[in-house]
Design an enzyme around this catalytic site. Structure first.
Site, mmCIF file in Angstrom:
data_model
loop_
_atom_site.group_PDB
_atom_site.id
_atom_site.type_symbol
_atom_site.label_atom_id
_atom_site.label_comp_id
_atom_site.label_asym_id
_atom_site.label_seq_id
_atom_site.Cartn_x
_atom_site.Cartn_y
_atom_site.Cartn_z
ATOM 1 N N GLU B 68 42.310 42.266 54.641
ATOM 2 C CA GLU B 68 41.512 41.353 53.816
ATOM 3 C C GLU B 68 41.354 39.970 54.432
ATOM 4 O O GLU B 68 40.269 39.389 54.424
ATOM 5 C CB GLU B 68 42.109 41.224 52.406
ATOM 6 C CG GLU B 68 41.826 42.400 51.495
ATOM 7 C CD GLU B 68 42.858 43.509 51.609
ATOM 8 O OE1 GLU B 68 43.756 43.397 52.481
ATOM 9 O OE2 GLU B 68 42.789 44.483 50.840
ATOM 10 N N HIS B 137 47.199 44.641 40.076
ATOM 11 C CA HIS B 137 45.771 44.969 40.133
ATOM 12 C C HIS B 137 44.976 44.313 39.004
ATOM 13 O O HIS B 137 43.811 44.619 38.832
ATOM 14 C CB HIS B 137 45.569 46.492 40.041
ATOM 15 C CG HIS B 137 45.524 47.182 41.371
ATOM 16 N ND1 HIS B 137 46.405 46.899 42.383
ATOM 17 C CD2 HIS B 137 44.704 48.143 41.864
ATOM 18 C CE1 HIS B 137 46.137 47.669 43.431
ATOM 19 N NE2 HIS B 137 45.098 48.428 43.145
#
Lengths: 333, 332
Positions: B68, B137
């Site tokens: 990322e 998450h």
């Protein structure tokens, strides 16, 4: 192809420009004319200029907190760089960047990142851009031995390898991340060997030998332009000065005075290259003329910087955002 | 059905699509409009993204390895050198991995280079709370990025907003981060098909006018806020619902003007309570429109607790129709 005589003189000129600019910056920092922090690349000029001489004007570079050498090595003018060091309105970054961030886009510098390893993905992205746009530009990212332990080094090389991006990962391995030696921070001493794990070529070169650096970089650039992907180059180099002007480290020295002295006497890339040029038949007078010309340019840059105004306080918000987009009239209300 | 009768009048100019379809439609239109646009994402083909593959050359659609921070940096470098990347970071909790390149490079380089560099990049992520996928998450991290100058922060709450703001973001010369609330995914509405349908960045939208209380609802909170506003309306309480749509730059004027009219402010924000967007809006109104307030500002947020896995624990945490109605009634 080896450097022509004119290119050799230009190489020497750029090395001198870095050295003399940074010697002046050191003095100005010590007398309080340059605020903040000042990291010089004295001793690393061979690695920097050798790499830059292999690039075109429209190729892209990213660099590091040790940021003066990269734009100068790529051919930047000195006035705006010195003005930036002093925090002046005429500085290359309008006084927003300073010594650690001497980015000059006119010579292809995208950014000089004081986040260690921060510039590696940027140059890789510039290479991605060149590939998508179908140009034969390349990206070259300068970083140090310390940055090779950042995730960005590994992640970016991996993506460049997957997509065969035209990028050169150029490590200026000066042996120390501030005071932490390569021996204390790397599983084995040769950073270039890490290339094999990503399926790309890794090359070790003597960073004090500007001709050798130019040769391996030119080969890597040719491969990149030909669509054959990235190369990791490790230039073994050495800082002849402290990490940062005025840095005071505690306890035992992290490198011995004998080691530093040896490099100053025998491994100074400017001295080494001067010897090469004299042997090649270039006259002492020609090199002295270059040195004098550079000294005059540095003197001029200092005068320009000192005479320049500081940025007005009310301009502090300038450059926060670009101009907003032009909305079609029906949506601009 | 009432809605069917409405559609024939708009079918030439609008199409009924959901939030996810709005994203894909915007991306396809921008890919086809401007060859500088590229899309970079993890698992691009998932969640409707496969339609993208017919819209552009493969070189402009990059499925990424799970890196990322660096792929966000690649997008920044590509943006500085002539492309206009849209980066799909999928789940908002992954923004932390990418945040160095977003905050230290994308957000700062225009400034730090004295305007030499422009960084026209878009980062998208989806906030997956309320889905029983636990704390790693489920974050709603937009307040952290609001605290990082140099970024434009969007939080659309309808399919049309999503489409119009995403298209504006692609055409903007600054780095834009879009936080998308997964609670909105099933929402369908008529969305303009005009290829130049844009919603200006920095403009709030009044979703419902009212005179008794101003209700500012951020992103997916609009859903519960509208339910609460309609129920309150039935009880004779007139609520004005404002969707900021853009969090940076924030449309202060629309909020302050509304509070000047109502004298009461409730802010609904699904981010954690401390230093969230609601806190910033409350501070602005307290500083700039204190004399308009008849009662204390109310903030409804997720408390400062991790999102638990079990729905038995999770569901209670977010602002709801009931809690919003109670907050409104408290200051009447």
């Amino acid at each position: 192809m080896p450097l022509t005589k004119d290119q050799q003189l230009e190489t020497y000129r750029r090395m001198q420009r870095i050295r003399q600019f940074e010697e002046a910056a050191t003095r100005l920092y010590e007398t309080g004319k340059i605020p903040g922090a000042c990291h010089t690349s004295i001793g690393q000029e061979g690695a920097i200029v050798g790499a830059c001489m292999a690039l075109r004007d429209n190729d892209y570079i990213t660099g590091t907190h040790r940021s003066h050498g990269h734009p100068i090595g790529k051919g930047a003018k000195l006035n705006a760089l010195m003005a930036e060091l002093m925090g002046k309105a005429t500085g290359i970054c309008k006084g927003r960047g300073g010594s650690m961030h001497l980015a000059d886009s006119s010579v292809g510098i995208l950014g000089e990142s004081a986040i260690v390893g921060g510039g590696i993905p940027l140059a890789t992205g510039a290479a991605l851009s060149a590939q998508v746009r179908g140009t034969d530009q390349v990206g070259l990212t300068f970083f140090g031995d310390g940055a090779s332990n950042q995730g960005t080094f590994h992640e970016s090389i991996n993506m460049a390898a997957i997509w065969k991006l035209p990028v050169i990962f150029f490590c200026e391995n000066n042996g120390y991340a501030i005071t932490t030696s390569v021996a204390d921070s790397h599983g084995q001493p040769d950073i270039a060997k890490r290339a094999e794990g990503y399926g790309i070529p890794g090359v070790i070169v003597d960073g004090q030998d500007v001709s050798a650096v130019y040769k391996v970089t030119a080969e890597a650039v040719a491969r990149a332009r030909a669509g054959q992907g990235p190369t990791l180059i490790e230039a073994k180099t050495y800082r002849l000065v402290e990490h940062q002007v005025g840095l005071n480290t505690q306890g035992d020295p992290y490198r011995s005075p004998e080691e530093v002295d040896h490099h100053i006497k025998h491994r100074d890339p400017l001295t080494l290259y001067k010897t090469v040029l004299l042997k090649a038949g270039i006259s002492e007078a020609a090199l002295s003329q270059i040195e004098a010309d550079v000294a005059a340019s540095v003197t001029e840059a200092i005068a320009y910087a000192e005479e320049s105004p500081f940025p007005a306080a009310e301009t502090v918000y300038d450059y926060m955002y670009s101009n907003p987009i032009n909305y079609p009239p029906q949506y601009s209300a | 059905m009432n809605t069917v009768t409405k559609e024939p009048t708009t079918q030439q100019t609008h199409k009924k699509i959901n939030f996810m379809e709005a994203i894909v439609q915007a991306e396809i239109e921008e890919l086809q409009r401007d060859e500088r646009v590229i899309i970079m994402g993890e698992d691009l083909a998932v969640y409707g993204g496969s339609a993208l593959f017919n819209a552009a050359d493969k070189s402009r659609l990059r499925s990424l390895p799970i890196s990322e921070n660096s792929f966000s940096g690649l997008a920044v470098g590509a943006a500085m050198t002539g492309l206009r990347p849209i980066v799909d970071l999928t789940i908002a909790s992954f923004m932390y991995l990418a945040s160095d390149q977003i905050i230290n490079q994308a957000g700062k380089l225009h400034y730090m280079t004295g305007g030499q560099m422009k960084v026209p990049v878009v980062f998208r992520c989806s906030m997956w709370h309320g889905s029983a996928i636990a704390a790693q998450h489920s974050d709603r991290p937009y307040p952290m990025f609001m605290n990082a100058p140099g970024l434009k922060i969007l939080a659309p709450s309808t399919p049309a907003e999503m489409k119009g703001l995403l298209k504006s973001a692609v055409r903007d010369d600054d780095p834009v981060v879009i936080f998308e609330d997964n609670a909105l995914w099933p929402v369908k509405e008529l969305v303009p098909t005009d290829l130049d349908f844009l919603i200006p960045i920095g403009k709030a939208d009044i979703k419902k006018t009212g005179s008794d209380v101003t209700l500012v609802a951020i992103s997916g909170c609009r859903l519960e806020a509208m339910k609460a506003a309609e129920a309150l309306e039935d009880e004779g309480i007139s609520v004005e619902v404002i969707d900021p749509r853009t969090l940076v730059p924030l449309d202060k004027e629309t909020i302050i003007n509304s509070v000047a009219k109502t004298g009461r402010l409730v802010i609904v924000d699904s981010a954690n309570r401390t230093c969230n967007a609601a806190a910033e809006i409350a501070a602005i109104v307290a500083e700039e429109a204190f004399e308009s307030l008849k009662k204390p500002i109310q903030r409804l947020s997720t408390p400062d607790v991790h999102i638990p896995f079990s729905p038995a624990l999770e569901t209670q945490l977010y602002p709801s129709k009931a809690s919003i109605m109670a907050a409104v009634k408290k200051i009447l």
